[in-house]
Design a protein around this motif. Structure first.
Motif, PDB file in Angstrom:
ATOM      1  N   LYS A  86     -26.174 -12.923 -28.924  1.00  0.00           N
ATOM      2  CA  LYS A  86     -26.882 -12.135 -29.927  1.00  0.00           C
ATOM      3  C   LYS A  86     -25.886 -11.539 -30.925  1.00  0.00           C
ATOM      4  O   LYS A  86     -24.804 -11.100 -30.549  1.00  0.00           O
ATOM      5  CB  LYS A  86     -27.670 -11.025 -29.233  1.00  0.00           C
ATOM      6  N   GLY A  87     -26.289 -11.560 -32.195  1.00  0.00           N
ATOM      7  CA  GLY A  87     -25.402 -11.073 -33.266  1.00  0.00           C
ATOM      8  C   GLY A  87     -25.178  -9.578 -33.190  1.00  0.00           C
ATOM      9  O   GLY A  87     -25.819  -8.883 -32.397  1.00  0.00           O
ATOM     10  N   PRO A  88     -24.238  -9.091 -34.003  1.00  0.00           N
ATOM     11  CA  PRO A  88     -23.864  -7.680 -33.947  1.00  0.00           C
ATOM     12  C   PRO A  88     -25.032  -6.723 -34.189  1.00  0.00           C
ATOM     13  O   PRO A  88     -25.881  -6.987 -35.039  1.00  0.00           O
ATOM     14  CB  PRO A  88     -22.851  -7.525 -35.083  1.00  0.00           C
ATOM     15  N   GLN A  89     -25.078  -5.669 -33.430  1.00  0.00           N
ATOM     16  CA  GLN A  89     -26.042  -4.587 -33.611  1.00  0.00           C
ATOM     17  C   GLN A  89     -25.282  -3.283 -33.455  1.00  0.00           C
ATOM     18  O   GLN A  89     -24.525  -3.110 -32.515  1.00  0.00           O
ATOM     19  CB  GLN A  89     -27.121  -4.636 -32.529  1.00  0.00           C
ATOM     20  N   GLY A  90     -25.517  -2.368 -34.382  1.00  0.00           N
ATOM     21  CA  GLY A  90     -24.863  -1.068 -34.276  1.00  0.00           C
ATOM     22  C   GLY A  90     -23.526  -1.057 -34.998  1.00  0.00           C
ATOM     23  O   GLY A  90     -23.245  -1.926 -35.824  1.00  0.00           O
ATOM     24  N   GLU A  91     -22.711  -0.100 -34.641  1.00  0.00           N
ATOM     25  CA  GLU A  91     -21.439   0.073 -35.329  1.00  0.00           C
ATOM     26  C   GLU A  91     -20.338  -0.675 -34.615  1.00  0.00           C
ATOM     27  O   GLU A  91     -20.394  -0.860 -33.399  1.00  0.00           O
ATOM     28  CB  GLU A  91     -21.068   1.560 -35.313  1.00  0.00           C
ATOM     29  N   ARG A  92     -19.322  -1.058 -35.412  1.00  0.00           N
ATOM     30  CA  ARG A  92     -18.191  -1.766 -34.821  1.00  0.00           C
ATOM     31  C   ARG A  92     -17.141  -0.743 -34.378  1.00  0.00           C
ATOM     32  O   ARG A  92     -16.833   0.191 -35.108  1.00  0.00           O
ATOM     33  CB  ARG A  92     -17.604  -2.708 -35.868  1.00  0.00           C
ATOM     34  N   THR A 142     -20.955  -7.805 -24.901  1.00  0.00           N
ATOM     35  CA  THR A 142     -19.565  -8.278 -24.836  1.00  0.00           C
ATOM     36  C   THR A 142     -18.866  -8.197 -26.193  1.00  0.00           C
ATOM     37  O   THR A 142     -17.694  -8.529 -26.293  1.00  0.00           O
ATOM     38  CB  THR A 142     -19.507  -9.739 -24.337  1.00  0.00           C
ATOM     39  N   ASP A 143     -19.610  -7.774 -27.234  1.00  0.00           N
ATOM     40  CA  ASP A 143     -18.969  -7.693 -28.550  1.00  0.00           C
ATOM     41  C   ASP A 143     -18.474  -6.271 -28.832  1.00  0.00           C
ATOM     42  O   ASP A 143     -18.576  -5.396 -27.968  1.00  0.00           O
ATOM     43  CB  ASP A 143     -19.925  -8.192 -29.657  1.00  0.00           C
ATOM     44  N   ALA A 144     -17.965  -6.064 -30.027  1.00  0.00           N
ATOM     45  CA  ALA A 144     -17.382  -4.750 -30.352  1.00  0.00           C
ATOM     46  C   ALA A 144     -18.396  -3.820 -31.008  1.00  0.00           C
ATOM     47  O   ALA A 144     -18.025  -2.742 -31.458  1.00  0.00           O
ATOM     48  CB  ALA A 144     -16.171  -4.948 -31.265  1.00  0.00           C
ATOM     49  N   TYR A 145     -19.657  -4.269 -31.072  1.00  0.00           N
ATOM     50  CA  TYR A 145     -20.681  -3.461 -31.747  1.00  0.00           C
ATOM     51  C   TYR A 145     -21.554  -2.740 -30.726  1.00  0.00           C
ATOM     52  O   TYR A 145     -22.059  -3.360 -29.799  1.00  0.00           O
ATOM     53  CB  TYR A 145     -21.558  -4.363 -32.630  1.00  0.00           C
ATOM     54  N   HIS A 199     -25.138   2.720 -29.223  1.00  0.00           N
ATOM     55  CA  HIS A 199     -25.109   4.078 -28.659  1.00  0.00           C
ATOM     56  C   HIS A 199     -23.711   4.512 -28.267  1.00  0.00           C
ATOM     57  O   HIS A 199     -23.551   5.400 -27.424  1.00  0.00           O
ATOM     58  CB  HIS A 199     -26.047   4.148 -27.446  1.00  0.00           C
ATOM     59  N   GLY A 200     -22.708   3.886 -28.847  1.00  0.00           N
ATOM     60  CA  GLY A 200     -21.338   4.294 -28.566  1.00  0.00           C
ATOM     61  C   GLY A 200     -20.669   3.383 -27.554  1.00  0.00           C
ATOM     62  O   GLY A 200     -21.326   2.831 -26.673  1.00  0.00           O
TER      63      GLY A 200
END
Ligand code: HEC
Length: 189
Positions: free
Chosen positions: A178-184, A122-125, A128-129
């Motif tokens: 869960k905290g951000p993972q990956g790119e924003r 549900t976040d912006a991160y 895999h795109g």
């Protein structure tokens, strides 16, 4: 009455219509049974569809068929971001996706998609795109070495589309989890 006649059978009523004589015989059993069954069926049918309306109306059946035809047509269309976005706005597809999500995905991604073992959806991160087709690709093919199973072989393409459509409705809700993972990513379709 002749000697072979059974009592009450072929008793002449004395009515004669231009040489055609009328007997007062009982109706054949098969005929009478069919008649009674037809009345009973007709009554039950009328109660079911017209009075109690427990059966679907012709219009409801027609609309259900139309929706099913539209869904099948969508299932055979090439997969694009636009198609997945359109599916994410179809209430029935989203409902199917939501059910499948709670059965197959919530253990790892949390009941609302907020993340647990798997990332927060549900976040912006995004690892895999963020595009609808990116999300679909991960669900269909998985990231097996990282613990995300491939769902196409388990659920089939139609359910995977419904899941991708559902995940799109969760995208951007920013549920605490869960905290951000990956790119924003910002402002994706
Ligand atoms: C056994 C745990 C597990 C289950 C069950 C699971 N996932 Fe995952 N999922 C993961 C993990 C772990 C990742 C991160 C993969 C990586 O690190 O590359 C992931 C990644 C994803 C991603 C990509 C997220 C990103 O940031 O790019 C999506 C979308 C996703 N899962 C959707 C689903 C859906 C839909 C289901 C149910 C059909 C599901 N997952 C079931 C563990 C799981």
């Amino acid at each position: 009455m002749t000697a072979q006649q059974k009592p009450g059978i072929d008793v002449d009523t004395g009515h004669d219509y231009d040489g055609i004589r009328e007997y007062d015989n009982p109706l054949p059993m098969w005929w009478f049974t069919t008649f009674v069954v037809c009345i009973a069926f007709g009554y039950a049918y009328w109660m079911h569809y017209e009075v109690a309306r427990t059966g679907p109306s012709l219009m409801a059946e027609y609309q259900a068929d139309q929706a099913e035809a539209a869904r099948r047509a969508a299932a055979s269309k090439p997969l694009t971001d636009e198609l997945l976005v359109a599916l994410s706005k179809d209430p029935q597809t989203v409902e199917t996706g939501a059910k499948l999500f709670s059965q197959s995905c919530a253990v790892c991604h949390g009941a609302g998609g907020e993340g647990k073992i798997g990332p927060n959806l549900t976040d912006a991160y995004w690892l895999h795109g963020p595009k609808p087709t990116d999300i679909h690709k991960v669900i269909a093919g998985g990231v097996v070495e990282k613990g995300m199973p491939a769902w196409n072989p388990v659920l089939g393409p139609e359910r995977v589309r419904a899941l991708a459509a559902y995940v799109l409705t969760r995208r951007g809700l920013e549920l605490p989890g869960k905290g951000p993972q990956g790119e924003r990513y910002v402002a994706v379709q």
